[in-house]
Motif scaffolding. Structure first.
Motif, PDB file in Angstrom:
ATOM      1  N   ARG A  15       0.879  -0.893   0.269  1.00 12.02           N
ATOM      2  CA  ARG A  15       0.014   0.073  -0.070  1.00 12.02           C
ATOM      3  C   ARG A  15       0.763   1.281   0.031  1.00 12.02           C
ATOM      4  O   ARG A  15      -0.018   2.617   0.324  1.00 12.02           O
ATOM      5  CB  ARG A  15      -1.264  -0.016   1.174  1.00 12.02           C
ATOM      6  CG  ARG A  15      -2.096  -0.601   1.151  1.00 12.02           C
ATOM      7  CD  ARG A  15      -3.021  -1.176   2.161  1.00 12.02           C
ATOM      8  NE  ARG A  15      -3.081  -0.439   3.624  1.00 12.02           N
ATOM      9  CZ  ARG A  15      -3.263  -0.248   4.385  1.00 12.02           C
ATOM     10  NH1 ARG A  15      -3.337  -1.773   4.470  1.00 12.02           N
ATOM     11  NH2 ARG A  15      -3.071   0.432   5.565  1.00 12.02           N
ATOM     12  N   ASP A  16       1.891   0.979  -0.278  1.00 14.46           N
ATOM     13  CA  ASP A  16       2.909   2.239  -0.758  1.00 14.46           C
ATOM     14  C   ASP A  16       3.344   3.266   1.444  1.00 14.46           C
ATOM     15  O   ASP A  16       3.675   4.202   1.260  1.00 14.46           O
ATOM     16  CB  ASP A  16       2.825   2.888  -1.712  1.00 14.46           C
ATOM     17  CG  ASP A  16       3.189   2.690  -3.222  1.00 14.46           C
ATOM     18  OD1 ASP A  16       3.667   1.803  -2.798  1.00 14.46           O
ATOM     19  OD2 ASP A  16       2.698   3.164  -3.529  1.00 14.46           O
ATOM     20  N   ILE A  17       2.730   2.253   2.122  1.00 13.49           N
ATOM     21  CA  ILE A  17       2.922   2.090   3.073  1.00 13.49           C
ATOM     22  C   ILE A  17       5.048   1.726   4.197  1.00 13.49           C
ATOM     23  O   ILE A  17       5.355   0.456   3.725  1.00 13.49           O
ATOM     24  CB  ILE A  17       2.150   1.665   4.597  1.00 13.49           C
ATOM     25  CG1 ILE A  17       0.572   3.458   3.995  1.00 13.49           C
ATOM     26  CG2 ILE A  17       2.524   2.732   5.542  1.00 13.49           C
ATOM     27  CD1 ILE A  17      -0.204   1.983   4.424  1.00 13.49           C
ATOM     28  N   PHE A  18       5.519   2.859   4.114  1.00 16.98           N
ATOM     29  CA  PHE A  18       7.153   2.551   4.956  1.00 16.98           C
ATOM     30  C   PHE A  18       6.830   2.817   5.968  1.00 16.98           C
ATOM     31  O   PHE A  18       6.334   3.667   7.114  1.00 16.98           O
ATOM     32  CB  PHE A  18       8.437   3.170   3.570  1.00 16.98           C
ATOM     33  CG  PHE A  18       7.832   2.910   2.367  1.00 16.98           C
ATOM     34  CD1 PHE A  18       8.709   1.218   2.123  1.00 16.98           C
ATOM     35  CD2 PHE A  18       6.838   3.266   1.225  1.00 16.98           C
ATOM     36  CE1 PHE A  18       8.371   1.269   0.641  1.00 16.98           C
ATOM     37  CE2 PHE A  18       6.907   2.205   0.566  1.00 16.98           C
ATOM     38  CZ  PHE A  18       7.489   1.613  -0.413  1.00 16.98           C
ATOM     39  N   ASP A  19       8.267   2.339   6.323  1.00 15.69           N
ATOM     40  CA  ASP A  19       9.033   3.046   7.839  1.00 15.69           C
ATOM     41  C   ASP A  19       9.122   4.069   7.974  1.00 15.69           C
ATOM     42  O   ASP A  19       9.377   4.684   7.566  1.00 15.69           O
ATOM     43  CB  ASP A  19      10.010   1.687   7.957  1.00 15.69           C
ATOM     44  CG  ASP A  19      10.156   2.139   8.957  1.00 15.69           C
ATOM     45  OD1 ASP A  19       9.976   2.445  10.681  1.00 15.69           O
ATOM     46  OD2 ASP A  19      12.040   1.716   9.574  1.00 15.69           O
ATOM     47  N   ALA A  20       8.813   3.992   8.903  1.00 17.05           N
ATOM     48  CA  ALA A  20       9.175   5.925   9.597  1.00 17.05           C
ATOM     49  C   ALA A  20      10.197   5.683  10.844  1.00 17.05           C
ATOM     50  O   ALA A  20      10.370   4.860  11.708  1.00 17.05           O
ATOM     51  CB  ALA A  20       7.870   6.706   9.998  1.00 17.05           C
TER      52      ALA A  20
END
Length: 134
Positions: A23-28
């Motif tokens: 879902r194009d969500i990555f680490d932050a």
């Protein structure tokens, strides 16, 4: 999603299971909570009281998931802008929940101007789970 309304705490994390890169969500990285710096060593989760909080985040988007030209621009922007490369998000934290925080890549914002303006990503809460206060 509701946690325990009588709980006296909640948690913020960037390490809650498998981050949904599909879902194009990555680490932050959470660098500040309410203007106070978080420890430099990676922490599994941060305990907070319910209520409004301002988080300062840095993205850790996988460079292999963006075109090479965009990755070069992102690296350059982060080097030149430093603190401006971070983003703030205000959350109204509900009691008894753990909030999973990530960085959502905005693929329609990978042009030079959007990258220069740090508009290619946004902070997101991608999961909330009931968690007892410990």
């Amino acid at each position: 999603m509701a946690g325990d309304p009588s709980s006296t705490c909640s948690y913020l994390t960037v390490n809650q299971g498998e981050i949904p890169e599909s879902r194009d969500i990555f680490d932050a990285v959470i660098t500040q909570i309410d203007g106070k710096s978080t420890p430099l060593s990676r922490t599994n989760r941060y305990r907070v009281e319910p209520g409004p909080h301002v988080l300062t985040l840095a993205d850790r988007i996988d460079p292999k998931r963006v075109p090479a030209a965009a990755d070069n621009q992102i690296s350059k922007m982060k080097r030149l802008e430093q603190q401006r490369a971070y983003k703030k998000v205000e959350l109204d934290i509900q009691p008894g929940l753990t909030y999973a925080i990530g960085a959502k890549l905005l693929r329609d914002k990978l042009d030079v101007d959007s990258i220069r303006d740090n508009a290619y990503w946004e902070p997101v809460v991608w999961d909330m789970r009931p968690t007892p206060c410990k």
